[in-house]
Design an enzyme around this catalytic site. Structure first.
Site, PDB file in Angstrom:
ATOM      1  N   TRP A  89      65.191  30.909  49.483  1.00 45.82           N
ATOM      2  CA  TRP A  89      64.619  31.841  50.133  1.00 45.82           C
ATOM      3  C   TRP A  89      65.654  33.213  49.991  1.00 45.82           C
ATOM      4  O   TRP A  89      64.859  34.261  49.982  1.00 45.82           O
ATOM      5  CB  TRP A  89      64.583  31.423  51.305  1.00 45.82           C
ATOM      6  CG  TRP A  89      63.286  30.599  51.666  1.00 45.82           C
ATOM      7  CD1 TRP A  89      63.432  29.072  51.983  1.00 45.82           C
ATOM      8  CD2 TRP A  89      62.046  30.702  51.411  1.00 45.82           C
ATOM      9  NE1 TRP A  89      62.403  28.655  51.871  1.00 45.82           N
ATOM     10  CE2 TRP A  89      61.299  29.726  51.738  1.00 45.82           C
ATOM     11  CE3 TRP A  89      61.715  32.083  51.481  1.00 45.82           C
ATOM     12  CZ2 TRP A  89      60.069  29.457  51.837  1.00 45.82           C
ATOM     13  CZ3 TRP A  89      59.943  31.852  51.421  1.00 45.82           C
ATOM     14  CH2 TRP A  89      59.381  30.685  51.533  1.00 45.82           C
ATOM     15  N   ASP A 110      68.594  35.941  57.301  1.00 51.00           N
ATOM     16  CA  ASP A 110      67.672  35.312  57.221  1.00 51.00           C
ATOM     17  C   ASP A 110      67.880  34.133  58.029  1.00 51.00           C
ATOM     18  O   ASP A 110      68.274  33.078  57.515  1.00 51.00           O
ATOM     19  CB  ASP A 110      66.953  35.153  55.799  1.00 51.00           C
ATOM     20  CG  ASP A 110      65.648  34.240  56.102  1.00 51.00           C
ATOM     21  OD1 ASP A 110      65.217  33.864  57.115  1.00 51.00           O
ATOM     22  OD2 ASP A 110      65.215  34.275  54.908  1.00 51.00           O
ATOM     23  N   LYS A 149      59.916  26.871  63.198  1.00 55.59           N
ATOM     24  CA  LYS A 149      60.923  25.970  62.917  1.00 55.59           C
ATOM     25  C   LYS A 149      61.740  25.491  64.389  1.00 55.59           C
ATOM     26  O   LYS A 149      61.364  24.729  64.923  1.00 55.59           O
ATOM     27  CB  LYS A 149      62.026  26.376  61.914  1.00 55.59           C
ATOM     28  CG  LYS A 149      61.137  26.472  60.469  1.00 55.59           C
ATOM     29  CD  LYS A 149      61.833  27.460  59.400  1.00 55.59           C
ATOM     30  CE  LYS A 149      61.055  27.811  58.424  1.00 55.59           C
ATOM     31  NZ  LYS A 149      60.390  27.041  57.723  1.00 55.59           N
TER      32      LYS A 149
HETATM   33  N1  PMP Z   1      63.297  32.286  54.788  1.00 53.39           N
HETATM   34  C1  PMP Z   1      63.423  31.074  54.873  1.00 53.39           C
HETATM   35  C2  PMP Z   1      65.002  30.418  55.211  1.00 53.39           C
HETATM   36  C3  PMP Z   1      62.176  30.076  55.126  1.00 53.39           C
HETATM   37  O1  PMP Z   1      62.523  28.979  55.459  1.00 53.39           O
HETATM   38  C4  PMP Z   1      61.089  30.642  55.131  1.00 53.39           C
HETATM   39  C5  PMP Z   1      59.839  29.608  55.133  1.00 53.39           C
HETATM   40  N2  PMP Z   1      59.856  28.348  55.212  1.00 53.39           N
HETATM   41  C6  PMP Z   1      60.702  32.180  54.939  1.00 53.39           C
HETATM   42  C7  PMP Z   1      61.891  32.930  54.679  1.00 53.39           C
HETATM   43  C8  PMP Z   1      59.260  32.307  54.714  1.00 53.39           C
HETATM   44  O2  PMP Z   1      58.839  32.486  56.121  1.00 53.39           O
HETATM   45  P1  PMP Z   1      57.577  32.966  56.346  1.00 53.39           P
HETATM   46  O3  PMP Z   1      56.441  32.027  55.891  1.00 53.39           O
HETATM   47  O4  PMP Z   1      57.452  33.087  58.122  1.00 53.39           O
HETATM   48  O5  PMP Z   1      57.105  34.311  55.883  1.00 53.39           O
END
Ligand code: PMP
Length: 361
Positions: A102, A173, A197
């Site tokens: 991520w 993040d 989450k």
């Molecule tokens: N950052 C992290 C740490 C994540 O776990 C996720 C989704 N699993 C995201 C970003 C992306 O999130 P979204 O689908 O809400 O754009």
């Protein structure tokens, strides 16, 4: 129906009490004769709910007045774009700490707006995987900000150290980390998290931002991603995801009732310790992450014999232990243990793992 424990990484479990309350209020919220999804976000009742949700979040995280809380849309990926658009402030580069999938995705998106630097912090000694401590991060003097991800949801890696970088904007993040433990908000300038989450249903994104960094967006920033615009309109520049906001508010109240972040942090440690202990005490299951960086939210593990993966998942599911399949990038298994996962869920998983090991080991 048998008790089901849902180990999904997100959208993930929502506390049963919260779902029950939402069910009770679904058709007739606050005696208005309508559900919350059917009333205006400008109504007195909705605004009251929104203010309460913000207050509860502020209480939980001890957010000082020098920070704004914004409730947005677009998920965490929306923020991958919003952050450079709002924070570059005429500078051409930003530091992206790369600890996994991520944080690297955020870096890739930032490339559209500037020339970011990726700072790789993973290291392995051949056996254990680890992360460089913050004082060894090679930060660039001329960068507009540092971006990092304290919990890599897919890789199962966490950074528990809190950032203290002088004269540098720090962005985190927190999608799979927020509300899992107490933190010192003052160590950050911007924290963002998708809700699905530890907060509530997908569709709402929370931003906690230091007031003095709002108002520097580049000209081409879409209004719905512009922190100043969102802030000036009290997170209602466009119609917000009202149901997700309401449900998140219920989760905040539930969390306060559990004793807040100190209590949940203790429970989260107990849950993940139990599972890691099971893994470490066996040569049937394996996790190669240094204990200092093991995620308490997303426990990634492998069966030493991957041929048994399919049957493990099938039998687990029959026992009511669902969504344990690891992300395809990493393989193996992943048990997500967010706040809504009770200790009993982890105890059931550990019991099943022992049974499975006896049968197939
Ligand atoms: N950052 C992290 C740490 C994540 O776990 C996720 C989704 N699993 C995201 C970003 C992306 O999130 P979204 O689908 O809400 O754009």
């Amino acid at each position: 129906m048998n008790l089901i424990y849902n180990f999904s990484a997100g959208p993930a479990m929502i506390p049963r009490d919260v779902l029950n309350q939402a069910k009770k209020e679904l058709h007739n919220w606050k005696n208005l004769g309508s559900s919350i999804m059917e009333i205006s976000h400008r109504s007195e009742e909705f605004i009251q709910m929104a203010l309460e949700a913000e207050k509860d979040l502020r209480d939980l995280l001890k957010i000082p007045d020098s920070f704004k809380v914004l409730f947005c849309q677009g998920g965490a990926r929306g923020q991958f774009s919003a952050i450079p658009m709002n924070l570059l402030n005429n500078l051409q580069t930003a530091d992206y700490i790369n600890s996994g999938y991520w944080s690297n995705s955020a870096f890739m998106e930032a490339k559209k707006y500037c020339t970011p630097r990726s700072i790789f912090i993973r290291e392995t000694n051949g056996v254990k995987e680890s992360l460089l401590p913050m004082h060894k991060w090679n930060i660039n003097e001329n960068s507009a900000y540092i971006h990092y991800c304290p919990n890599e949801t897919i890789d199962g890696l966490s950074i528990y150290e809190e950032p203290v970088f002088e004269n540098k904007i720090v962005v985190g993040d927190f999608s799979s980390f927020i509300l899992s433990r107490s933190i010192n908000i003052k160590n950050y300038d911007l924290i963002y998290a998708g809700a699905q989450k530890n907060i509530g249903p997908a569709g709402i994104t929370i931003i906690i931002i230091r007031k003095n960094i709002i108002g520097y967006s580049s000209k081409m920033t879409p209004s719905i991603l512009d922190y100043k615009k969102i802030s000036d309109h009290h997170s209602m520049f466009n119609t917000p995801p009202t149901f997700a906001w309401y449900l998140s508010g219920l989760v905040f109240k539930w969390l306060k009732k559990q004793g807040g972040l100190k209590a949940i942090e203790k429970l989260n440690k107990k849950k993940s310790d139990l599972l890691y202990k099971k893994i470490d005490n066996s040569d049937f299951y394996i996790n190669k992450i240094n204990s200092k960086h093991r995620s308490q939210m997303n426990v990634v593990f492998h069966l030493v014999n991957p041929k048994l993966n399919y049957i493990f998942l099938k039998e687990a599911s029959k026992t009511g232990l669902n969504y344990l399949r690891g992300h395809s990038i990493v393989g193996g298994m992943r048990a997500s243990l967010y706040n809504a996962m009770p200790l009993e869920g982890v105890e059931s998983l550990v019991k099943f793992m022992s049974y499975f090991e006896k049968r197939y080991g």
